[in-house]
Design a protein around this motif. Structure first.
Motif, PDB file in Angstrom:
ATOM      1  N   GLY A  39      48.452  45.992  42.908  1.00 22.19           N
ATOM      2  CA  GLY A  39      48.598  44.934  42.064  1.00 22.19           C
ATOM      3  C   GLY A  39      49.749  44.366  41.909  1.00 22.19           C
ATOM      4  O   GLY A  39      50.176  43.448  41.198  1.00 22.19           O
ATOM      5  N   ARG A  42      50.885  40.542  40.666  1.00 21.59           N
ATOM      6  CA  ARG A  42      50.002  40.143  39.861  1.00 21.59           C
ATOM      7  C   ARG A  42      50.072  39.852  38.329  1.00 21.59           C
ATOM      8  O   ARG A  42      50.580  40.926  37.750  1.00 21.59           O
ATOM      9  N   VAL A  44      48.141  40.783  35.137  1.00 27.44           N
ATOM     10  CA  VAL A  44      47.215  41.589  34.643  1.00 27.44           C
ATOM     11  C   VAL A  44      47.245  41.937  33.138  1.00 27.44           C
ATOM     12  O   VAL A  44      48.208  41.705  32.497  1.00 27.44           O
ATOM     13  N   TYR A  85      34.864  47.966  41.378  1.00 29.83           N
ATOM     14  CA  TYR A  85      35.632  47.166  42.341  1.00 29.83           C
ATOM     15  C   TYR A  85      35.344  47.976  43.679  1.00 29.83           C
ATOM     16  O   TYR A  85      35.837  49.194  43.877  1.00 29.83           O
ATOM     17  N   TRP A  93      41.508  51.780  47.330  1.00 33.73           N
ATOM     18  CA  TRP A  93      41.679  50.836  46.322  1.00 33.73           C
ATOM     19  C   TRP A  93      40.367  50.736  45.392  1.00 33.73           C
ATOM     20  O   TRP A  93      40.429  50.029  44.109  1.00 33.73           O
ATOM     21  N   TRP A 131      44.272  39.200  40.069  1.00 34.68           N
ATOM     22  CA  TRP A 131      43.107  39.402  41.230  1.00 34.68           C
ATOM     23  C   TRP A 131      42.146  38.267  41.088  1.00 34.68           C
ATOM     24  O   TRP A 131      41.836  37.783  40.089  1.00 34.68           O
ATOM     25  N   ASP A 132      41.456  38.015  42.416  1.00 35.15           N
ATOM     26  CA  ASP A 132      40.541  36.878  42.394  1.00 35.15           C
ATOM     27  C   ASP A 132      39.287  36.960  41.734  1.00 35.15           C
ATOM     28  O   ASP A 132      38.932  36.055  41.039  1.00 35.15           O
ATOM     29  N   ASP A 133      38.955  38.315  41.309  1.00 34.88           N
ATOM     30  CA  ASP A 133      37.483  38.470  40.695  1.00 34.88           C
ATOM     31  C   ASP A 133      37.762  37.955  39.007  1.00 34.88           C
ATOM     32  O   ASP A 133      36.928  37.599  38.490  1.00 34.88           O
ATOM     33  N   PHE A 153      35.351  43.114  47.811  1.00 33.51           N
ATOM     34  CA  PHE A 153      36.668  42.250  48.323  1.00 33.51           C
ATOM     35  C   PHE A 153      36.473  42.212  49.955  1.00 33.51           C
ATOM     36  O   PHE A 153      35.921  42.931  50.656  1.00 33.51           O
ATOM     37  N   ALA A 158      41.955  40.884  49.182  1.00 33.48           N
ATOM     38  CA  ALA A 158      42.464  39.920  48.109  1.00 33.48           C
ATOM     39  C   ALA A 158      41.430  38.859  47.551  1.00 33.48           C
ATOM     40  O   ALA A 158      41.363  38.672  46.089  1.00 33.48           O
TER      41      ALA A 158
END
Length: 177
Positions: A39, A42, A44, A85, A93, A131-133, A153, A158
């Motif tokens: 990540g 990103r 977070v 995830y 991941w 992160w997209d979620d 994912f 991503a």
């Protein structure tokens, strides 16, 4: 998901903590740019992997101290759910994350090798940098809700390809386009 159920899952256990405060313009959340590891780059919330026999709460207290220099009382952590995830195209991941919110701490947020924290108005959370979620469930958690969901994912590792569970806003998928 119970603690016992989680131990059946072979994916690493992690935690994330969203620290909330009342800012001059309304509620704010402590987020930061991830400086290294999965990540990196990103935005977070503070968190990380469980070590040894740590509980999720023990991990949350340790990770917040290590990443942003704040001391938490375990009693102040509000459990808000679990995220599973799945990265089918990069299985290493895949992980299971316990989600917490916290409104009390001691200390002042400071940067670490892991995270560069800053207070962000909840209304301005930069979902496009996360992160997209996050766009699917984080608004609800920050508004007082909870989440129990699995996100899978896509082959780009991503983009969210699909999800199941509760506390997820399906309408967020259309706002991502």
């Amino acid at each position: 998901m119970t603690e016992r159920d989680a131990t059946k899952n072979q994916h690493p256990r992690v935690v994330v903590v969203y620290l909330l405060r009342d800012g001059a313009e309304g509620p704010e959340v402590l987020l930061g740019e991830k400086r290294r590891g999965l990540g990196s780059g990103r935005v977070v919330g503070p968190g990380g992997k469980r070590e040894g026999t740590e509980t999720a709460v023990e991990t949350a207290v340790r990770e917040v101290a290590e990443e942003v220099g704040l001391r938490l009382d375990p009693a102040d952590l509000e459990a808000r759910g679990t995220l599973d995830y799945r990265f089918p195209f990069r299985p290493s991941w895949s992980q299971v994350s316990d989600v917490f919110v916290c409104r009390r701490w001691s200390g002042t947020p400071t940067a670490s090798e892991e995270l560069a924290p800053r207070w962000i108005p909840v209304a301005d959370v930069p979902y496009d940098a996360m992160w997209d979620d996050a766009r699917y469930w984080l608004p609800g958690v920050l508004a007082g809700g909870s989440v129990e969901a699995r996100f899978t994912f896509a082959d780009d590792d991503a983009t969210v390809a699909g999800f199941t569970g509760s506390g997820v806003d399906a309408a967020a998928a259309s706002s991502a386009d």
